[in-house]
Enzyme design. Sequence first.
Site, PDB file in Angstrom:
ATOM      1  N   GLU A 231      53.461  51.720  51.836  1.00  0.00           N
ATOM      2  CA  GLU A 231      51.779  51.260  52.074  1.00  0.00           C
ATOM      3  C   GLU A 231      52.438  51.129  53.611  1.00  0.00           C
ATOM      4  O   GLU A 231      51.060  50.933  54.608  1.00  0.00           O
ATOM      5  CB  GLU A 231      50.624  50.698  51.380  1.00  0.00           C
ATOM      6  CG  GLU A 231      49.947  51.511  50.276  1.00  0.00           C
ATOM      7  CD  GLU A 231      49.289  50.750  49.506  1.00  0.00           C
ATOM      8  OE1 GLU A 231      49.178  49.064  50.017  1.00  0.00           O
ATOM      9  OE2 GLU A 231      48.745  51.007  48.533  1.00  0.00           O
TER      10      GLU A 231
ATOM     11  N   GLU B 161      49.799  55.597  43.099  1.00  0.00           N
ATOM     12  CA  GLU B 161      48.519  54.298  42.744  1.00  0.00           C
ATOM     13  C   GLU B 161      47.469  55.092  42.515  1.00  0.00           C
ATOM     14  O   GLU B 161      47.075  56.049  43.629  1.00  0.00           O
ATOM     15  CB  GLU B 161      48.699  53.501  44.049  1.00  0.00           C
ATOM     16  CG  GLU B 161      49.569  52.485  43.311  1.00  0.00           C
ATOM     17  CD  GLU B 161      50.033  51.089  44.940  1.00  0.00           C
ATOM     18  OE1 GLU B 161      48.431  51.325  45.119  1.00  0.00           O
ATOM     19  OE2 GLU B 161      50.594  50.557  45.079  1.00  0.00           O
TER      20      GLU B 161
END
Length: 755
Positions: A333, A430
């Site tokens: 991320e 995710e």
Amino acid sequence: MRLHLLLLLALCGAGTTAAELSYSLRGNWSICNGNGSLELPGAVPGCVHSALFQQGLIQEQCSFSWDWGPSFPTQGIWKDVRIEAYNICHLNYFTFSPIYDKSAQEWNLEIESTFDVVSSKPVGGQVIVAIPKLQTQQTYSIELQPGKRIVELFVNISKNITVETWWPHGHGNQTGYNMTVLFELDGGLNIEKSAKVYFRTVELIEEPIKGSPGLSFYFKINGFPIFLKGSNWIPADSFQDRVTSELLRLLLQSVVDANMNTLRVWGGGIYEQDEFYELCDELGIMVWQDFMFACALYPTDQGFLDSVTAEVAYQIKRLKSHPSIIIWSGNNENEEALMMNWYHISFTDRPIYIKDYVTLYVKNIRELVLAGDKSRPFITSSPTNGAETVAEAWVSQNPNSNYFGDVHFYDYISDCWNWKVFPKARFASEYGYQSWPSFSTLEKVSSTEDWSFNSKFSLHRQHHEGGNKQMLYQAGLHFKLPQSTDPLRTFKDTIYLTQVMQAQCVKTETEFYRRSRSEIVDQQGHTMGALYWQLNDIWQAPSWASLEYGGKWKMLHYFAQNFFAPLLPVGFENENTFYIYGVSDLHSDYSMTLSVRVHTWSSLEPVCSRVTERFVMKGGEAVCLYEEPVSELLRRCGNCTRESCVVSFYLSADHELLSPTNYHFLSSPKEAVGLCKAQITAIISQQGDIFVFDLETSAVAPFVWLDVGSIPGRFSDNGFLMTEKTRTILFYPWEPTSKNELEQSFHVTSLTDIY
Ligand code: BMA
């Protein structure tokens, strides 16, 4: 003769760990060769030993707490330590990778060994590589000059020999071949290495898709497109020394038992121990391996980069021979964090951070991967836009785009039963919802005053801001919240309800991704991966996990077993029309029928049932099999209303069930009409190592939850909708138990029990 002493901090077997150590050693210690050994230049080993302890080694980023974990920054060396002495040479590391030569249509094996030659004269000898099952034996002469030496061997596997490839779980066997490499060196020094070699190819396909801007993002294993089904792995314990072989096997076995084929090893934890990857190889679990950088901006001073280089180069060498690892990813991320400005960097400072980002992940880590491992793809981050990120100079304006690469998606506010809220992305790496672990798991770390949803304990164990409220809010959209006057009962019922909510939410979202694999709608689709957040827990607390601390299956894990089934019918509504898609991950086409039943909540007999004409379900596709306006379905089935009826359906061939039975609610269960309190009884019997639970119900029961407390094991199915009077469920114990013990601990809950 000089005597060289190596202090080997053996985290992962022979010669392995120093680069892993380097993460916490940064700035304090230099890693001499980045290959797992700390050289002690004439020092007394004991001194360094204690110094290392004082430095406080081995910390994973999430040791400092995460939104599913506590803050336990660990200290010290947590694996075996040994001293090795040598006076001719030492094999520092040994690694290999099988490479398929497409044009010649044959397999080759590249073997790389690095030696520390301390003899003053060259060391000669020969190497014999043998893979008996592939009728391969080759001998090479070598001469090692003093110093650090690399020996590269190239082994050709004859085209005339059939090499069985390694396949992910659900797609074929995990065939591996035993190989021995024997170095017969001057002075009678023999060094033998043995390993299992697996052959497989992996490609990440990013190519234009008709009708959709952007590029595809999917994996081909051995040339076959595979939908990645699975979850995200976090460290299995705050204290790594507690992670036993048994625990690893139990967790990873649960992965394949739930029809998953992939785990993403998330970048905020650790590079897992060798055994983890060996088990993944053996079980057919593909691994998406992040490098250990997560949700942060990192420095790029030379000292830091040097330690990263040691760490990354070492991990590539250690791990590259595992077929299970199918991709390297630079971080978790961090591209998104930068481009969505999570850390409120001023506009003028941003170029500095982008430059640092490119320096670390592209100019350093990517280069190391390209130099060290040609056998699998690399992406700079997750989520990323893949080729588009590269085109945008390594940082995309929106790394979470639906048209490129992978996405991470979380939304706790929208109604998770509405599939329209989910991104029709190329690959969802995710997504998830929280739930509480079972009472039997919490009971071990709490006491009576803790057993309520608003206790200090419950607030303390929740590390995700607003998490407990979000769970109740999401549950409240479709379920009545527990109403008992007994506080303990309310606590237990709330735990149950959060698990129902989580299972149903992740089911809806995953089924949406799976049914999107073959279509483009409004220019979006061709989804080829669904990895929910998260597989396992680091402690006993609410989280996104489907396996509790210790391995007990939450309701979500049982649901995953069904929603990841190789063949699955998926029901959903669009504009008041009910659809069923057939989703197949199989390699062959099958002739089959679809059976659709409608039940009223008040009766154990279906009110109507329909079987389609025979059709051929193609392998590797998701297609619409059934379509009916809801109003027609209700009319066709006697006196049905949305509130009084529920639909169930399955795929079968020649009367044999091929898919799990799936269902579709026509209204929220909190509005259901006719749902009665179900009396469910079980007769338990033993058949060999397995226990049989013969269930009988007095009424239709949603979300039937069988629980045997702390007795380790799992049921064949759980959390199911019981529409028939009887049902047989098996219990697979993980440790010896007895019928008597199970009877004592057995408890069954279904939805109406909490009203
Ligand atoms: C993602 C993950 C983790 C986190 C999870 C749940 O951002 O990468 O950092 O635990 O979401 O919030």
